[in-house]
Design a protein around this motif. Structure first.
Motif, PDB file in Angstrom:
ATOM      1  N   ALA A  40       0.805  -1.111  -0.154  1.00 49.00           N
ATOM      2  CA  ALA A  40       0.142  -0.108  -0.053  1.00 49.00           C
ATOM      3  C   ALA A  40       0.819   1.124   0.095  1.00 49.00           C
ATOM      4  N   PRO A  41       0.612   2.352  -0.484  1.00 49.65           N
ATOM      5  CA  PRO A  41       1.421   3.669  -0.364  1.00 49.65           C
ATOM      6  C   PRO A  41       1.671   3.971   0.954  1.00 49.65           C
ATOM      7  N   GLY A  42       2.763   4.595   1.200  1.00 53.17           N
ATOM      8  CA  GLY A  42       3.267   5.190   2.275  1.00 53.17           C
ATOM      9  C   GLY A  42       2.759   6.712   2.440  1.00 53.17           C
ATOM     10  N   THR A  43       3.178   7.333   3.458  1.00 54.31           N
ATOM     11  CA  THR A  43       2.760   8.795   3.430  1.00 54.31           C
ATOM     12  C   THR A  43       3.190   9.534   2.398  1.00 54.31           C
ATOM     13  N   MET A  80      -0.710  -1.661  -9.067  1.00 55.39           N
ATOM     14  CA  MET A  80      -1.766  -1.791  -8.284  1.00 55.39           C
ATOM     15  C   MET A  80      -1.553  -2.525  -7.214  1.00 55.39           C
ATOM     16  N   PRO A  81      -1.431  -1.921  -5.970  1.00 53.90           N
ATOM     17  CA  PRO A  81      -1.009  -2.311  -4.833  1.00 53.90           C
ATOM     18  C   PRO A  81      -2.215  -3.197  -4.131  1.00 53.90           C
ATOM     19  N   MET A  82      -1.818  -3.909  -3.322  1.00 51.90           N
ATOM     20  CA  MET A  82      -2.879  -4.834  -2.379  1.00 51.90           C
ATOM     21  C   MET A  82      -4.014  -3.914  -1.832  1.00 51.90           C
ATOM     22  N   GLY A  83      -3.429  -2.771  -1.520  1.00 50.38           N
ATOM     23  CA  GLY A  83      -4.347  -1.730  -0.636  1.00 50.38           C
ATOM     24  C   GLY A  83      -4.160  -0.382  -1.708  1.00 50.38           C
ATOM     25  N   PHE A  84      -5.030   0.284  -2.072  1.00 51.30           N
ATOM     26  CA  PHE A  84      -4.609   1.476  -2.695  1.00 51.30           C
ATOM     27  C   PHE A  84      -4.534   2.914  -2.126  1.00 51.30           C
ATOM     28  N   CYS A  85      -4.691   2.751  -0.684  1.00 48.55           N
ATOM     29  CA  CYS A  85      -4.954   4.112   0.105  1.00 48.55           C
ATOM     30  C   CYS A  85      -3.748   3.834   1.107  1.00 48.55           C
ATOM     31  N   TYR A  86      -3.266   4.656   1.686  1.00 51.53           N
ATOM     32  CA  TYR A  86      -2.274   4.653   2.916  1.00 51.53           C
ATOM     33  C   TYR A  86      -3.311   4.129   3.829  1.00 51.53           C
ATOM     34  N   ARG A  98      -5.172  -2.265   3.466  1.00 51.98           N
ATOM     35  CA  ARG A  98      -6.781  -2.550   3.648  1.00 51.98           C
ATOM     36  C   ARG A  98      -7.142  -3.992   2.783  1.00 51.98           C
ATOM     37  N   PRO A  99      -8.050  -4.577   3.373  1.00 50.05           N
ATOM     38  CA  PRO A  99      -8.460  -5.987   2.582  1.00 50.05           C
ATOM     39  C   PRO A  99      -9.586  -5.800   1.547  1.00 50.05           C
ATOM     40  N   GLU A 100     -10.076  -4.405   1.624  1.00 45.90           N
ATOM     41  CA  GLU A 100     -11.184  -4.225   0.574  1.00 45.90           C
ATOM     42  C   GLU A 100     -10.597  -4.227  -0.922  1.00 45.90           C
TER      43      GLU A 100
END
Length: 190
Positions: A40-43, A80-86, A98-100
Motif C-alpha cells: 500500500a502507499p506510504g505517506t 496496483m497495490p494490495m491496498g490503494f490507500c495509505y 486494507r483487505p477491501e
C-alpha cells in the motif's frame, strides 16, 4: 480502462479506516506488459499521488533495472497495490493494506490488460493473495523458489529501507535473484 481508473480514484469503500482519508494510487494501461503488486502507499506516496515515489521505489527500480521513465510508462508497468490507500501507522511501520481493495478492483484491472507478461508480487500480502496455497511457509522461502512461479509471477521482498535487515541476512537475493529479475524485465520491455 479510463473509466475503471476513474472509478478507482473515487473509491471510498474503506474511508472510515483511513487516518489520512482516501487517495487511491494505481496506474494501468490496456497495453501494460508488467504488473507491480505491492502492499500500500506510504505517506510520501499518499501526498504526491505518484506510486513508488519514495526510497522503496528507488530501490525497486534499481532491482528491476529500469529508469524512472521506463517505470512510469504505463504501457510498460501497471501498478496496483494490495491496498490503494495509505492504511495508517502501525507499531513497526505502516499497517497492513486494507483487505477491501484487491477483491474489489484487481480482477477488473487485470481483465483490461490482455498483454501482461509478468506480475511482480512484492511482499507477503501480495504473495499470499495471488499464490494462495502455492506460497511457501515464509516470504524467504517463496522468494527463494521464485523460478517455480515463472513465467506468470515473480515474488520479491519489499524494497523498503526497513527491510534492510532481511536483505543483509539474505544476500543471495541481490546476488542471484535480482539479475534474473532484471533479465526477465529487460526481455519483456525490449
Amino acid at each position: 480502462m479510463k473509466q475503471l481508473l476513474h472509478n478507482i480514484s473515487q473509491c471510498t469503500i474503506c474511508k472510515v479506516h483511513l487516518p489520512l482519508g482516501p487517495r487511491p494510487v494505481a496506474t494501468a494501461h490496456i497495453n501494460s506488459k508488467i504488473v507491480v503488486i505491492g502492499q500500500a502507499p506510504g505517506t510520501k506516496v499518499h501526498e504526491s499521488g505518484i506510486p513508488w515515489d519514495d526510497q522503496s521505489g528507488k530501490k525497486l527500480r534499481q532491482w528491476l533495472g529500469v529508469t524512472d521513465e521506463q517505470f512510469y510508462d504505463t504501457e510498460n508497468f501497471a501498478i496496483m497495490p494490495m491496498g490503494f490507500c495509505y492504511p495508517g501507522k502501525g507499531k513497526t511501520g505502516d499497517l497492513p493494506p486494507r483487505p477491501e481493495c484487491a477483491p474489489q478492483w484487481h480482477d477488473a484491472l487485470l481483465e483490461q490488460m490482455p498483454n501482461v507478461e509478468l506480475i511482480i508480487l512484492i511482499g507477503a500480502y501480495a504473495q499470499k493473495y495471488y499464490l494462495k496455497d502455492k506460497a511457501k511457509r515464509t516470504l524467504t522461502e517463496t522468494v527463494g523458489e521464485y523460478k517455480s512461479y515463472l513465467p506468470k509471477y515473480f515474488p520479491i521482498p519489499h524494497p523498503s529501507p526497513t527491510n534492510r535487515f532481511w536483505r543483509a541476512k539474505n544476500p543471495w537475493f541481490e546476488e542471484l535473484v535480482v539479475p534474473k529479475l532484471q533479465n526477465t524485465v529487460n526481455i519483456i520491455l525490449s
